[in-house]
Design a protein around this motif. Structure first.
Motif, PDB file in Angstrom:
ATOM      1  N   ARG A  10       0.722  -1.273   0.382  1.00 26.17           N
ATOM      2  CA  ARG A  10       0.180   0.051   0.054  1.00 26.17           C
ATOM      3  C   ARG A  10       1.089   1.394   0.255  1.00 26.17           C
ATOM      4  O   ARG A  10       2.016   1.322   0.691  1.00 26.17           O
ATOM      5  CB  ARG A  10      -0.879   0.423   0.601  1.00 26.17           C
ATOM      6  CG  ARG A  10      -2.010  -1.280   1.404  1.00 26.17           C
ATOM      7  CD  ARG A  10      -2.693  -1.596   3.032  1.00 26.17           C
ATOM      8  NE  ARG A  10      -1.731  -1.627   3.669  1.00 26.17           N
ATOM      9  CZ  ARG A  10      -2.193  -1.797   5.227  1.00 26.17           C
ATOM     10  NH1 ARG A  10      -3.295  -1.878   5.315  1.00 26.17           N
ATOM     11  NH2 ARG A  10      -1.370  -2.292   6.330  1.00 26.17           N
ATOM     12  N   CYS A  36      -9.334  -2.565   4.458  1.00 29.15           N
ATOM     13  CA  CYS A  36      -7.997  -2.231   4.200  1.00 29.15           C
ATOM     14  C   CYS A  36      -6.966  -2.201   3.450  1.00 29.15           C
ATOM     15  O   CYS A  36      -5.656  -1.605   3.100  1.00 29.15           O
ATOM     16  CB  CYS A  36      -7.623  -3.259   5.896  1.00 29.15           C
ATOM     17  SG  CYS A  36      -8.106  -2.885   6.937  1.00 29.15           S
ATOM     18  N   CYS A  42      -5.787   0.877   2.405  1.00 29.49           N
ATOM     19  CA  CYS A  42      -5.959   2.061   3.114  1.00 29.49           C
ATOM     20  C   CYS A  42      -4.089   2.614   3.184  1.00 29.49           C
ATOM     21  O   CYS A  42      -3.333   2.184   3.334  1.00 29.49           O
ATOM     22  CB  CYS A  42      -5.860   1.689   4.679  1.00 29.49           C
ATOM     23  SG  CYS A  42      -5.944   2.725   6.094  1.00 29.49           S
ATOM     24  N   ARG A 102      -1.297   8.758  10.206  1.00 25.43           N
ATOM     25  CA  ARG A 102      -1.980   9.663  11.164  1.00 25.43           C
ATOM     26  C   ARG A 102      -1.233  10.495  12.084  1.00 25.43           C
ATOM     27  O   ARG A 102       0.148   9.451  12.638  1.00 25.43           O
ATOM     28  CB  ARG A 102      -3.599   9.296  11.655  1.00 25.43           C
ATOM     29  CG  ARG A 102      -4.309   8.768  10.952  1.00 25.43           C
ATOM     30  CD  ARG A 102      -4.979   7.854  12.466  1.00 25.43           C
ATOM     31  NE  ARG A 102      -7.091   7.900  11.672  1.00 25.43           N
ATOM     32  CZ  ARG A 102      -6.884   7.624  10.763  1.00 25.43           C
ATOM     33  NH1 ARG A 102      -6.532   6.045  10.104  1.00 25.43           N
ATOM     34  NH2 ARG A 102      -8.447   7.576   9.798  1.00 25.43           N
ATOM     35  N   LEU A 150      -5.945   3.781  12.352  1.00 26.71           N
ATOM     36  CA  LEU A 150      -6.858   3.694  13.754  1.00 26.71           C
ATOM     37  C   LEU A 150      -6.795   3.393  14.953  1.00 26.71           C
ATOM     38  O   LEU A 150      -7.704   3.909  15.398  1.00 26.71           O
ATOM     39  CB  LEU A 150      -8.157   4.102  12.648  1.00 26.71           C
ATOM     40  CG  LEU A 150      -9.212   5.017  13.411  1.00 26.71           C
ATOM     41  CD1 LEU A 150      -8.921   6.238  13.853  1.00 26.71           C
ATOM     42  CD2 LEU A 150     -10.648   5.019  12.406  1.00 26.71           C
ATOM     43  N   ARG A 162       5.017  -1.234   7.725  1.00 25.74           N
ATOM     44  CA  ARG A 162       4.137  -1.248   8.220  1.00 25.74           C
ATOM     45  C   ARG A 162       2.471  -2.478   7.819  1.00 25.74           C
ATOM     46  O   ARG A 162       2.615  -3.045   6.622  1.00 25.74           O
ATOM     47  CB  ARG A 162       2.839  -0.010   7.414  1.00 25.74           C
ATOM     48  CG  ARG A 162       1.588  -0.135   7.920  1.00 25.74           C
ATOM     49  CD  ARG A 162       0.736   1.468   7.001  1.00 25.74           C
ATOM     50  NE  ARG A 162      -0.127   1.419   7.411  1.00 25.74           N
ATOM     51  CZ  ARG A 162      -1.529   1.830   6.514  1.00 25.74           C
ATOM     52  NH1 ARG A 162      -1.039   1.480   5.547  1.00 25.74           N
ATOM     53  NH2 ARG A 162      -2.802   2.120   6.683  1.00 25.74           N
ATOM     54  N   ASP A 172      -0.669  -3.070   9.580  1.00 24.12           N
ATOM     55  CA  ASP A 172      -1.605  -3.325  10.083  1.00 24.12           C
ATOM     56  C   ASP A 172      -2.591  -3.074   8.792  1.00 24.12           C
ATOM     57  O   ASP A 172      -3.212  -2.702   7.699  1.00 24.12           O
ATOM     58  CB  ASP A 172      -1.762  -1.695  10.459  1.00 24.12           C
ATOM     59  CG  ASP A 172      -0.829  -0.660  11.586  1.00 24.12           C
ATOM     60  OD1 ASP A 172       0.296  -0.653  10.807  1.00 24.12           O
ATOM     61  OD2 ASP A 172      -0.918  -0.991  12.747  1.00 24.12           O
ATOM     62  N   TYR A 176      -6.210  -3.506  10.918  1.00 25.54           N
ATOM     63  CA  TYR A 176      -7.073  -4.271  12.117  1.00 25.54           C
ATOM     64  C   TYR A 176      -8.754  -4.874  11.740  1.00 25.54           C
ATOM     65  O   TYR A 176      -8.910  -5.498  12.159  1.00 25.54           O
ATOM     66  CB  TYR A 176      -7.341  -2.788  13.223  1.00 25.54           C
ATOM     67  CG  TYR A 176      -8.504  -2.767  14.107  1.00 25.54           C
ATOM     68  CD1 TYR A 176      -8.061  -4.084  15.154  1.00 25.54           C
ATOM     69  CD2 TYR A 176      -9.486  -2.411  13.556  1.00 25.54           C
ATOM     70  CE1 TYR A 176      -8.835  -4.196  16.660  1.00 25.54           C
ATOM     71  CE2 TYR A 176     -10.561  -3.223  15.094  1.00 25.54           C
ATOM     72  CZ  TYR A 176     -10.385  -4.090  16.548  1.00 25.54           C
ATOM     73  OH  TYR A 176     -11.307  -4.130  17.001  1.00 25.54           O
ATOM     74  N   SER A 177      -9.151  -3.727  10.748  1.00 26.29           N
ATOM     75  CA  SER A 177     -10.375  -4.232  10.270  1.00 26.29           C
ATOM     76  C   SER A 177     -10.881  -5.390   9.776  1.00 26.29           C
ATOM     77  O   SER A 177     -11.323  -6.194  10.098  1.00 26.29           O
ATOM     78  CB  SER A 177     -11.220  -3.136   9.513  1.00 26.29           C
ATOM     79  OG  SER A 177     -10.890  -2.038  10.942  1.00 26.29           O
TER      80      SER A 177
HETATM   81 FE1  SF4 Z   1      -6.831   1.487   7.673  1.00 25.80          FE
HETATM   82 FE2  SF4 Z   1      -6.739   0.747  10.278  1.00 25.80          FE
HETATM   83 FE3  SF4 Z   1      -8.749   1.206   8.685  1.00 25.80          FE
HETATM   84 FE4  SF4 Z   1      -7.741  -1.441   8.140  1.00 25.80          FE
HETATM   85  S1  SF4 Z   1      -8.572  -0.765  10.294  1.00 25.80           S
HETATM   86  S2  SF4 Z   1      -8.392   0.691   6.974  1.00 25.80           S
HETATM   87  S3  SF4 Z   1      -5.426  -0.098   8.333  1.00 25.80           S
HETATM   88  S4  SF4 Z   1      -6.756   2.589   9.696  1.00 25.80           S
END
Ligand code: SF4
Ligand code: SAM
Ligand code: SF4
Length: 390
Positions: free
Chosen positions: A41, A311, A314, A318, A329, A361, A363, A365-366
């Protein structure tokens, strides 16, 4: 004690103190602007929180019981100055950033914010274009500030508005703030030309509504009717499990698919293509008589961070009010860039450190939300959205 207090989670640790060690500066191996993370990404979007304070107490973000008069907001000396923010923005641009969103807390509470916008507006992306600068605000101070923000170089603005019914709106902001003042702010923003080019809407004036089932979901249709044909893009955001204090529950999330279904039943919609790579909102246009997109009626967007993770696209970093870099986030830790800024690091060293952080990176999470063990998924250690910026 109210019913809400009985299940409210209060963080036991101050997650703002936690942080990752910075990587040692080393030469980056990729050309500028082509940097990607471990999931390929790119880095395109930077959200900058300019204050951790807010004059609202939306219960999904800064619940009153936690953010009360005893809450320890950041001391002024720890905030990044406008010069420090601009210097960092310049390094992020070298790595590929094309868009900056100023947020908070409530960004319009930061004194002389226009000066920061003036400085950012002078920056150019790697493609030689002006930096795309936007701002997310609760709208409470917008009527007073819209003209000076526009004069400083702001072109776009997103206003958060969780309902049109005054009682619902006052309950959502939890400080008894009247809805008419925010609506007036939106009108002034439009009148001064924010979100317009040559008098025509560019889609740069947006309204975001966080939908919380059982709290404001009855406002969805009314909001859609109100903003249809106005040139203002209305977007519905799924209530998210950000931070550690909002006592989030899945049964309070109204899936975006249901938002679309409710609007489509009265105001037929047609799907639209994304405007830009990495766009988080799914776009829907209002249908004309023959099922085509009636561009005069405009469009809505839905942001489904809970039910349809995005994600994989993404491309956002931040920056917290005090200069910590967060990669998601839902992060628990950030990378403190302030010692570099206030030490004797060169621009190139700062840029290389940020580049290495981004390259490491992973990450998402979602995407993982449902499969995380309770101690990781529960969020007791997550930083607050008002701190890292929404
Ligand atoms: Fe981006 Fe984290 Fe939201 Fe996934 S959970 S879209 S990596 S901010
Ligand atoms: N104070 C400004 C505002 O409200 O627009 C900017 C900061 S606020 C943290 C940025 C955005 O995050 C707002 O649109 C807000 O509605 C959204 N937000 C905050 N908490 C949220 C949550 N739990 N779920 C979804 N969106 C949230
Ligand atoms: Fe303030 Fe925005 Fe959070 Fe509401 S969502 S409490 S307005 S920072």
């Amino acid at each position: 004690m109210s019913e809400r207090d009985t299940y409210r989670t209060i963080p036991l640790t101050d997650q703002r103190q936690a942080g990752f060690a910075l990587p040692r500066p080393a030469q980056l191996l990729v050309a500028h602007g082509e940097l990607t993370d471990t999931l390929r990404r790119p880095l395109r979007d930077l959200r900058i929180s300019v204050t951790d304070r807010c004059n609202f107490r939306c219960n999904y973000c800064m619940p009153k019981e936690v953010f009360d008069q005893n809450y320890a907001y950041l001391p002024h000396a720890s905030l990044l100055s406008f010069e420090e923010i601009t210097r960092l923005a310049r390094q992020f641009i070298e790595l590929g950033v094309q868009k900056v969103r100023l947020t908070g807390g409530e960004p319009l509470l930061r004194k002389n914010l226009e000066r920061l916008i003036e400085q950012l507006a002078k920056l150019r992306t790697l493609q030689g274009k002006p930096l795309d600068i936007t701002l997310t605000t609760n709208g409470s101070l917008l009527a007073r500030k819209a003209q000076s923000l526009k004069d400083a170089g702001l072109q776009r603005v997103t206003v958060s508005l969780d309902g049109l019914d005054d009682a619902v709106f006052r309950r959502m902001n939890d400080v008894d703030f009247p809805v008419t003042d925010v609506l007036h702010g939106i009108e002034v923003a439009r009148a001064v030309g924010l979100g317009q080019r040559d008098g025509q809407p560019t889609g740069g004036l947006k309204v975001n509504m966080v939908v919380k089932r059982g709290s404001n979901d009855q406002e969805i249709l009314r909001m859609a009717r109100h903003f249809k044909g106005s040139g203002i893009v209305l977007r519905f955001i799924e209530y998210m499990d950000v931070g550690a204090t909002n006592a989030w529950r899945m049964d309070e999330v109204l899936p975006s698919a249901e938002v679309v279904r409710r609007i489509h039943a009265e105001l037929p919609l047609v799907p639209l293509e994304p405007c830009a790579p990495g766009e988080t909102a799914q776009r829907w246009g209002y249908a004309g008589a023959h099922g085509e997109h009636d561009t005069t009626a405009g469009e809505i967007g839905v942001i489904s961070s809970v039910t349809q993770a995005f994600c994989a696209q993404c491309n956002r970093a931040r920056l917290s009010t005090e200069g910590k870099l967060y990669l998601c986030l839902f992060a628990e830790n950030g990378y403190d860039l302030k010692p570099l800024l206030r030490g004797n690091a060169s621009d190139k060293e700062i840029e290389d450190v940020i580049g290495q952080i981004w390259q490491g990176r992973g990450d998402r999470y979602s995407e993982l939300r449902g499969s995380l063990p309770p101690d990781r998924g529960g969020g007791a250690r997550r930083v607050e959205m008002s701190y890292i910026g929404g």
